[in-house]
Enzyme design. Structure first.
Site, PDB file in Angstrom:
ATOM      1  N   GLU A   8      -9.756   4.208   6.504  1.00  0.00           N
ATOM      2  CA  GLU A   8      -9.154   4.632   7.597  1.00  0.00           C
ATOM      3  C   GLU A   8      -9.918   5.654   8.521  1.00  0.00           C
ATOM      4  O   GLU A   8      -9.321   4.843   9.556  1.00  0.00           O
ATOM      5  CB  GLU A   8      -8.038   5.157   6.692  1.00  0.00           C
ATOM      6  CG  GLU A   8      -6.574   4.414   5.370  1.00  0.00           C
ATOM      7  CD  GLU A   8      -5.849   3.129   6.734  1.00  0.00           C
ATOM      8  OE1 GLU A   8      -6.715   3.410   8.569  1.00  0.00           O
ATOM      9  OE2 GLU A   8      -5.878   2.299   5.982  1.00  0.00           O
TER      10      GLU A   8
ATOM     11  N   GLU B  16      -5.848  -2.736  12.457  1.00  0.00           N
ATOM     12  CA  GLU B  16      -5.305  -3.902  11.605  1.00  0.00           C
ATOM     13  C   GLU B  16      -6.485  -4.761  11.503  1.00  0.00           C
ATOM     14  O   GLU B  16      -6.331  -5.552  10.429  1.00  0.00           O
ATOM     15  CB  GLU B  16      -3.543  -3.865  11.593  1.00  0.00           C
ATOM     16  CG  GLU B  16      -3.466  -2.769  12.350  1.00  0.00           C
ATOM     17  CD  GLU B  16      -3.143  -2.008  10.869  1.00  0.00           C
ATOM     18  OE1 GLU B  16      -3.734  -2.089   9.372  1.00  0.00           O
ATOM     19  OE2 GLU B  16      -3.028  -1.128  11.164  1.00  0.00           O
TER      20      GLU B  16
ATOM     21  N   HIS C  70      -9.285  -4.285   9.970  1.00  0.00           N
ATOM     22  CA  HIS C  70      -9.314  -3.866   8.489  1.00  0.00           C
ATOM     23  C   HIS C  70      -9.827  -5.077   8.312  1.00  0.00           C
ATOM     24  O   HIS C  70     -10.101  -4.793   6.342  1.00  0.00           O
ATOM     25  CB  HIS C  70      -8.454  -3.302   8.434  1.00  0.00           C
ATOM     26  CG  HIS C  70      -7.811  -2.051   8.321  1.00  0.00           C
ATOM     27  ND1 HIS C  70      -8.235  -1.588   7.754  1.00  0.00           N
ATOM     28  CD2 HIS C  70      -6.504  -1.374   8.157  1.00  0.00           C
ATOM     29  CE1 HIS C  70      -8.386   0.351   7.643  1.00  0.00           C
ATOM     30  NE2 HIS C  70      -6.975   0.153   8.448  1.00  0.00           N
TER      31      HIS C  70
ATOM     32  N   MET D 218      -0.160  -3.333   8.756  1.00  0.00           N
ATOM     33  CA  MET D 218      -0.372  -3.326   7.537  1.00  0.00           C
ATOM     34  C   MET D 218      -1.163  -4.554   7.830  1.00  0.00           C
ATOM     35  O   MET D 218      -1.527  -5.208   8.017  1.00  0.00           O
ATOM     36  CB  MET D 218       0.796  -2.897   6.167  1.00  0.00           C
ATOM     37  CG  MET D 218      -0.016  -3.362   5.148  1.00  0.00           C
ATOM     38  SD  MET D 218      -0.651  -1.975   4.724  1.00  0.00           S
ATOM     39  CE  MET D 218      -2.293  -2.781   3.352  1.00  0.00           C
TER      40      MET D 218
ATOM     41  N   GLU E 188       0.702  -0.693  -0.205  1.00  0.00           N
ATOM     42  CA  GLU E 188       0.599   0.651   0.230  1.00  0.00           C
ATOM     43  C   GLU E 188       0.894   1.001  -0.080  1.00  0.00           C
ATOM     44  O   GLU E 188       1.626   1.556   1.053  1.00  0.00           O
ATOM     45  CB  GLU E 188      -0.483  -0.157   1.075  1.00  0.00           C
ATOM     46  CG  GLU E 188      -2.111   0.897   1.536  1.00  0.00           C
ATOM     47  CD  GLU E 188      -2.860   0.799   2.923  1.00  0.00           C
ATOM     48  OE1 GLU E 188      -3.609   1.782   2.403  1.00  0.00           O
ATOM     49  OE2 GLU E 188      -3.102   0.541   3.110  1.00  0.00           O
TER      50      GLU E 188
END
Length: 882
Positions: free
Chosen positions: A326, A304, A307, A269, A126
């Protein structure tokens, strides 16, 4: 490194991809300097429009071979450069494309794509890192199913990991190599691809989902560090259960893995099933990590993991929609932390961060909407506006619609858009549909930059028993947006009576005030409350219900009353902050005019009332005793800031507060010193926080007994929180105990880079003239490396962002130092260099002499040859006319 000028990318120019990728098969043969990547893409045209060429993104790639439907493609049928692969006339049907590229992971200092962190192979894709691995339509709306085969020397990389579930593994016959094959059944964009190979140890646990599925959990770390990831594992399990309970979201693969590496440009990430973390946000023990470290680990592990649904299962259509994953996920991790710890303390912490970073961003040349309309370099838009302000926009939706409708809207979003690349409009429409609400005006929060300013005026009519509240809103001009439309501003309100209880809220016109929230939608509106039995004190924007700047006609007596009695803990804290800020701004002005600072016993007494209130959480009291920072004061002043005067005013108030409350502070410090073994839970952390702020204020008086207590706490501490608190407070005093403690700290922890980062930071933020030379010398220290982002952030970023006085030196030498580092870093790690360059973004706030020197520093960067698009974008926007 890409050095070509980045062209603006505009939201209005979005169009769907001409080609879709149904499946990706990767075969990666790892080698330190010559890794081979064989990618098989199953492509098909997207629609039945005019025939389109196939254009694939690349970045510094070396093409080895290219086959279409297993047949080598003649050179005259394609064009390949390091940054692009074009097939002008591909078959207008489904076809297979085989691409082979060669990569040198060891030479990849940008830490984007496939690189090495020490001896570990890992990836960061990303936003646009996958194109550094193979040619691909590297955009988030191209979602494919991935199967990844990894091969490596068994001795070099005994652990081979990728997204999804492990489906095969074994030795490569006749060699010393082995392989592993991973399959992810859920379509994902290329930025979520991950691969890891190396010598790693792990801790393992199990989690049983709400549908009774068993999921294996593993956290991989360097061998010998397993014990330090137990808290991260506990945080993961709590996050998984919370997401099921609060949002009904269940994990979907057979295994969830986290890998901690020491070289990473970001915090972490969310790659599907294989999260890669900066080891700073995984490794923790009582001896090596502070309470703040434990809290950040808990929040980032949760972020994370969350997500998996808000970012992975539903991703963003394009990078303009970055806030969709986000901002929403930050809101979710904030709510998780509030439920795990203290809701009031979490909210205050979130708002402090928002004001420190995002409000300043909104007021400067890098201001942009939560959803930008244009960008030149997407890496520069991972900002406080996208993340923190984006979270506040989601929070306002919940405040406007209520918890029940908010949950229904989230459920609809998950069911309607699962497996899709969505937009902000689609997200908000789900809430409009379930609530029957018109959210057209609310969408301005996504398209207008700037922090709304709300002016309030309240007046009481004793004869009519009414209270009139007049509200007006303005949104300052920002780059590219000189004029703004009025916003939807949800304002949680209370009218506080003399006994500290809230009075009933009844509008004269009969309108209902749902959940005690007034909604301002016009440039100005008035609200008249009936049956108000006594003159109230207004408590507005409770819980910081909207991310605004509030200007209220509250006098010091009103603020002291709210600080002692408001039922809303956020506004109780805010009242003390406002009292202190007003005094600090006045004293800064006085110092610039060579006048003495003013002491206000009423302000000091208000802090004492809070300290003496035994019913309050210790963590909350610790926050209230923390004075506004130098950055807070500068932000309040706005223009023509003199950092030396700001520092002197704050230093004087800290000392005055310490002297005024000395007896109480000593008493609290001694009482809170009694306790058992270290525990990282919220209650224990709160007691330590209060104890250490008491110590800090006592040392601010420069009393010898206080300095001795700090030195003794440093020596006897059985945990990093208390040791670092003592070291930090001693670092502000030029005394022998400081020198001894700094020397001892390095001797204790010299072999632990993450702990030595704390040693770098505490020296970088000492507000004294010798600090700049100290920081320069530390860049030559054997424990420091410009190649490691954590080291650079600990020393250089800390100096630039957390040492307002010395970074903004009147002679400009602080700016010159940072420019030298930016220019040296840029060829090696443009993302890290760009973030450091952004420390100069608010140069226009400074007084004229500093402003001129900061502008000259930015101009020096701009004139440098071969700037990366990352740094060039930051500097161009920072220098753009007001």
């Amino acid at each position: 490194m890409r050095t070509e000028e980045a062209r603006p990318v505009r939201l209005e120019d979005y169009r769907p991809p001409d080609w879709l990728v149904e499946a990706v098969e990767l075969d990666v043969s790892l080698h330190a300097t010559a890794s081979q990547v064989r990618a098989t893409l199953m492509l098909r045209p997207n629609g039945s429009g005019a025939p389109a060429p196939l254009v694939l993104d690349g970045d510094a790639l070396n093409l080895q071979s290219l086959k279409l439907d297993r047949i080598a493609l003649p050179p005259d049928q394609f064009t390949a450069t390091p940054n692009r692969l074009t097939i002008t006339q591909p078959p207008q049907r489904r076809f297979r494309l085989d691409i082979e590229t060669a990569i040198d992971p060891s030479a990849n200092t940008q830490l984007s794509g496939l690189y090495r962190s020490g001896t570990i192979y890992c990836t960061q894709c990303e936003a646009e890192g996958f194109r550094r691995i193979t040619y691909f339509p590297d955009r988030p709306d191209v979602m494919a199913v991935y199967t990844t085969r990894i091969e490596a020397e068994k001795t070099e990389a005994p652990v081979l990991l990728a997204n999804g579930n492990l489906v095969a593994s074994g030795d490569v016959p006749g060699t010393t190599r082995h392989f592993a094959v991973w399959h992810d059944p859920f379509p994902k964009p290329s930025y979520l691809f991950a691969l890891v190979g190396g010598e790693l140890a792990y801790v393992e646990d199990r989690f049983v989902t709400m549908s009774s599925r068993e999921v294996m959990l593993r956290i991989y770390v360097e061998p010998g560090k397993e014990r330090r990831c137990l808290y991260a594992m506990d945080s993961l399990k709590r996050a998984m259960r919370w997401d099921e309970t609060t949002f009904g979201r269940e994990y979907d693969l057979d295994i969830f893995m986290i890998i901690a590496v020491s070289d990473f440009n970001m915090g972490a990430m969310e790659n599907k099933g294989l999260n890669i973390f900066n080891d700073k946000y995984i490794l923790a023990s009582a001896e090596t990590a502070t309470d703040d470290d434990f809290e950040r680990i808990e929040a980032i592990v949760a972020h994370e993991y969350f997500h998996n649904w808000t970012g992975n299962r539903i991703t963003c259509r394009d990078w303009f929609q970055l806030c969709l994953k986000e901002g929403l996920t930050v809101f979710r991790d904030q709510e998780f932390s509030a439920d795990q710890r203290s809701r009031a303390v979490e909210r205050i912490g979130d708002v402090r961060g928002l004001r420190t970073y995002q409000f300043v961003e909104d007021a400067g040349p890098l201001a942009h909407p939560v959803r930008p309309a244009v960008y030149r370099e997407i890496n520069n838009f991972y900002t406080a506006t996208v993340y923190e302000k984006g979270a506040e926009v989601v929070r306002m939706l919940k405040g406007l619609l209520g918890p029940e409708n908010f949950r229904k809207g989230m459920d609809l979003y998950f069911s309607r858009h699962d497996g899709e690349a969505a937009t902000v409009e689609q997200f908000v429409q789900c809430f409009a549909d379930v609530a029957g609400a018109n959210l057209t005006q609310f969408m301005l929060w996504y398209s207008q930059a700037g922090t709304p300013e709300i002016v309030t005026c309240g007046s009481y009519n004793a004869d009519a028993k009414t209270y009139r509240l007049d509200l007006s809103q303005t949104i300052p001009a920002t780059p590219g947006q000189p004029s703004k439309a009025p916003m939807v501003i949800p304002l949680a309100i209370g009218l506080v009576g003399r006994d500290g209880r809230d009075l009933p809220l009844n509008l004269v016109d009969g309108r209902t005030i749902e959940r005690s929230v007034l909604t301002l939608t016009k440039p100005s509106e008035s609200f008249l409350f009936a049956n108000v039995s006594e003159q109230p004190v207004l408590s507005l924007n409770r819980g910081f219900s909207a991310p605004i700047k509030l200007f209220a006609n509250l006098d010091p007596d009103d603020l002291r009353f709210l600080a002692a009695h408001d039922a809303d803990p956020f506004n109780r804290w805010q009242a003390l902050q406002t009292l202190a800020t007003r005094l600090l701004v006045d004293n800064t002005t006085a110092l610039r005019a060579n006048r003495a600072v003013r002491e206000d016993p009423g302000v000091l007494d208000a802090f004492g009332v809070t300290l003496n209130d035994g019913l309050l959480e210790p963590a909350f009291v610790a926050l209230t005793l923390t004075l506004p920072s130098e950055a807070d004061i500068a932000r309040e002043i706005g223009r023509d800031v003199d950092p030396d005067a700001v520092f002197a005013a704050r230093t004087a108030l800290r000392a005055a507060l310490g002297e005024h409350l000395a007896s109480l502070l000593f008493d609290h410090y001694r009482r809170l010193s009694e306790g058992g073994p270290y525990r990282p839970d919220a209650a224990s952390a709160g007691r330590r926080a209060l104890r250490n702020i008491c110590l800090d204020l006592l040392v601010a008086t420069r009393r010898p007994e206080a300095i001795s207590i700090a030195a003794r706490q440093y020596e006897l501490a059985d945990n990093m929180t208390d040791r670092m608190a003592a070291l930090s407070t001693l670092s502000l005093c030029e005394v022998p105990q400081r020198t001894a403690a700094l020397k001892d700290f390095y001797g204790r922890y010299a072999d632990d880079p993450l702990v030595i980062d704390k040693w770098f930071t505490v020296q970088a933020i000492i507000p004294e003239p010798a600090t700049l030379d100290r920081v320069k010398a530390l860049t030559e220290h054997r424990a420091f490396s410009f190649a490691n982002p954590n080291r650079v952030r600990a020393l250089i970023h800390a100096f630039a962002l957390a040492n307002q006085k010395e970074f903004n030196r009147a002679d400009g030498s602080g700016y010159d130092f940072i420019v030298d580092i930016v220019l040296a870093l840029d060829p090696r790690n443009p993302q890290l260099a760009a973030r450091l360059a952004s420390a100069l973004k608010n140069w226009r706030m400074m007084e004229p002499m500093r402003r001129a020197r900061a502008e000259a520093a930015l101009q020096r960067i701009m004139k440098a040859p071969s700037l990366s698009p990352d740094v060039d974008d930051i500097v161009q926007r920072a220098l753009a006319p007001d």
